[in-house]
Design an enzyme around this catalytic site. Sequence first.
Site, PDB file in Angstrom:
ATOM      1  N   ASP A   1      39.933  47.720  35.492  1.00  0.00           N
ATOM      2  CA  ASP A   1      40.347  46.317  35.363  1.00  0.00           C
ATOM      3  C   ASP A   1      41.307  46.009  36.510  1.00  0.00           C
ATOM      4  O   ASP A   1      42.524  46.115  36.375  1.00  0.00           O
ATOM      5  CB  ASP A   1      41.003  46.109  34.002  1.00  0.00           C
ATOM      6  CG  ASP A   1      41.090  44.634  33.641  1.00  0.00           C
ATOM      7  OD1 ASP A   1      40.640  43.781  34.436  1.00  0.00           O
ATOM      8  OD2 ASP A   1      41.606  44.334  32.545  1.00  0.00           O
ATOM      9  N   VAL A   2      40.717  45.649  37.652  1.00  0.00           N
ATOM     10  CA  VAL A   2      41.515  45.498  38.876  1.00  0.00           C
ATOM     11  C   VAL A   2      41.638  44.036  39.320  1.00  0.00           C
ATOM     12  O   VAL A   2      42.512  43.703  40.114  1.00  0.00           O
ATOM     13  CB  VAL A   2      40.948  46.362  40.029  1.00  0.00           C
ATOM     14  CG1 VAL A   2      40.929  47.838  39.621  1.00  0.00           C
ATOM     15  CG2 VAL A   2      39.552  45.912  40.468  1.00  0.00           C
ATOM     16  N   LYS A   3      40.714  43.187  38.874  1.00  0.00           N
ATOM     17  CA  LYS A   3      40.779  41.753  39.156  1.00  0.00           C
ATOM     18  C   LYS A   3      40.993  41.452  40.640  1.00  0.00           C
ATOM     19  O   LYS A   3      41.755  40.560  40.993  1.00  0.00           O
ATOM     20  CB  LYS A   3      41.853  41.092  38.287  1.00  0.00           C
ATOM     21  CG  LYS A   3      41.576  41.259  36.789  1.00  0.00           C
ATOM     22  CD  LYS A   3      42.470  40.437  35.900  1.00  0.00           C
ATOM     23  CE  LYS A   3      42.091  40.527  34.438  1.00  0.00           C
ATOM     24  NZ  LYS A   3      42.432  41.794  33.771  1.00  0.00           N
ATOM     25  N   ARG A   4      40.305  42.178  41.505  1.00  0.00           N
ATOM     26  CA  ARG A   4      40.464  41.998  42.937  1.00  0.00           C
ATOM     27  C   ARG A   4      39.566  40.876  43.451  1.00  0.00           C
ATOM     28  O   ARG A   4      38.561  40.532  42.838  1.00  0.00           O
ATOM     29  CB  ARG A   4      40.114  43.285  43.687  1.00  0.00           C
ATOM     30  CG  ARG A   4      41.003  44.488  43.367  1.00  0.00           C
ATOM     31  CD  ARG A   4      42.455  44.231  43.663  1.00  0.00           C
ATOM     32  NE  ARG A   4      43.239  45.454  43.717  1.00  0.00           N
ATOM     33  CZ  ARG A   4      44.110  45.862  42.802  1.00  0.00           C
ATOM     34  NH1 ARG A   4      44.331  45.147  41.718  1.00  0.00           N
ATOM     35  NH2 ARG A   4      44.792  46.985  42.969  1.00  0.00           N
TER      36      ARG A   4
ATOM     37  N   ASP B   1      46.846  38.402  36.728  1.00  0.00           N
ATOM     38  CA  ASP B   1      46.274  38.907  35.480  1.00  0.00           C
ATOM     39  C   ASP B   1      46.989  38.152  34.374  1.00  0.00           C
ATOM     40  O   ASP B   1      47.915  37.382  34.637  1.00  0.00           O
ATOM     41  CB  ASP B   1      46.495  40.426  35.373  1.00  0.00           C
ATOM     42  CG  ASP B   1      45.499  41.103  34.428  1.00  0.00           C
ATOM     43  OD1 ASP B   1      45.103  40.476  33.426  1.00  0.00           O
ATOM     44  OD2 ASP B   1      45.128  42.242  34.688  1.00  0.00           O
TER      45      ASP B   1
END
Lengths: 319, 319
Positions: free
Chosen positions: A115-118, B120
């Site tokens: 879960d890096v949301k890059r 996030d």
Amino acid sequence: MSTHFGDRLIDAIREKNAPVCVGLDPLIERFPKALLQDVGIPLTAAGAVEPDVDPAMCAKAMRAFGQEIIRAVAPHVPVVKINIAFFERYHADGLRAYFDLVRFAREAGMIVIGDVKRADIGHSSTQYAQAHLLDVPGADVAAPDAITVNPYFGFDTIRPFVDIARAEGRGLFVLVQTSNESAAEVQNLVLPDGLKLCEQVGKLVQTWAGGEGLVGRSGYSCVGAVVSPRDLDSTERIRTLMPQCLFLVPGFGAQGRTAAEVAKCFRSDGTGAIVNASRSVIYAHNIAPYCDRCGTDWTRAVEQACKDLVIAIRDVVPH
Amino acid sequence: MSTHFGDRLIDAIREKNAPVCVGLDPLIERFPKALLQDVGIPLTAAGAVEPDVDPAMCAKAMRAFGQEIIRAVAPHVPVVKINIAFFERYHADGLRAYFDLVRFAREAGMIVIGDVKRADIGHSSTQYAQAHLLDVPGADVAAPDAITVNPYFGFDTIRPFVDIARAEGRGLFVLVQTSNESAAEVQNLVLPDGLKLCEQVGKLVQTWAGGEGLVGRSGYSCVGAVVSPRDLDSTERIRTLMPQCLFLVPGFGAQGRTAAEVAKCFRSDGTGAIVNASRSVIYAHNIAPYCDRCGTDWTRAVEQACKDLVIAIRDVVPH
């Protein structure tokens, strides 16, 4: 690793009869005291973590905690989602612990979502894609099976991730509708055709997901979406607009979404989604009734919360 | 570090008469051969970097390259932007090199923007904010003066960054209009009131930026925005909608925006923006006329490109 990510995920869900993912968001302040003591983290007289603990020590505690969680949940759920933010807090030491846990979970037979949301413009996204979707055997790095990415830049920033996903049997989950309250400020903006922004982003992601070579034999693409049932109308529309996308569904448990709400993220045949819960499972040792029932072995509390989660989700999946 | 970030940035720009930022996006494949040899990176007979070089070695080369760039540009520009994506490619070793260069640039008297594009939901954003905006003296970590963040989740995911920025004299640049072509797929969606999505996001960011205790004596907030003049109409509107926000302006140089286009990002008094160029400066040793003119000392090519960049930008700033 080269089988299609969507196919692997569908198979793994079926095998465990559990469209469920446990999220690892490790905060050492909430770790069981016994584990902190084992690792040697200095505690105050009241049992709290001392300030300014050496980050290498914190990373060690995160590794130990993560391994115990993975051992406890692996028999019951097919997927673990590891949130890199909690590891980045400890910089290089934390990042090493993150990748060690990715490897540990993969070796335990789990599918791992980073879960890096890059996201960044193309040539920078290429760097992120290499960092987070490619194993580096020489450097002892095992990458996750899939990662989360942010759509704000449009497709040319997603393409580098898609290219590696296609070639390597990996997957993506693009943020579409997130679970936090103020997401509505942006994601619920209504466009002239009546669609909300998150619905329009969902349409776009479906276009990306249907690209050549991306859809597996299951009918699902390796490009999925993060869809929280924060707004139920939108959720139903998004489910219809994105038939080939697997949904990673946050917001269940500590974040307050009910099982009936998350049920809207599945297709009518009971496939198409995997529901994540993080804090309600990994900190079950702090939460009644688990902590009361499970005595001194905190991993029993975690395992019981995980089993209960699976039953709750099974119960609402359409069939 | 506790003076207001916006005030510090305005002062630093004035001192060097240069609203200019050099972006460090280090790809070892483009490093000067002499530097690669000095560091001991194995090269093919044709002078290319061998595949599968040890990541610790790559990180060492990035550190050496970054230090040379910072030495070359620090006399001429007030700000360096370091893109963490290029470091993450080398995992923990790369992350250590990133934070080492942040420290090096700060010690060289530069303002440092960490181009991390994080975001996030709230409790995870808190982790990112601690990782990227707080010094950790015990762990020998120096954080950047400011970072870039992504607005797709709305304000509750930005708040943890804002809280630390306010308390610590640090800053944020929220992505509003990015420079890549397909950004238009999302950012140019038109809302019923006629505003494009990026303009609406700009309005929201101005609301966030005007919050209590965030605006300095310069009149600018510590919450700024990333605004590329990809769409000139939008750029003019965004500049008007966001009077208290400093703009970090990407897209100049290798990405093709002209000086006249970036001029739209300034207010009419000549303040309010800082223009970034990355590849056109840091790889000047590969680019005529710099490489032809500067002989064997590649840092002279970089310095000359940096000086030319400053002159080009000075020339178009309204005054």
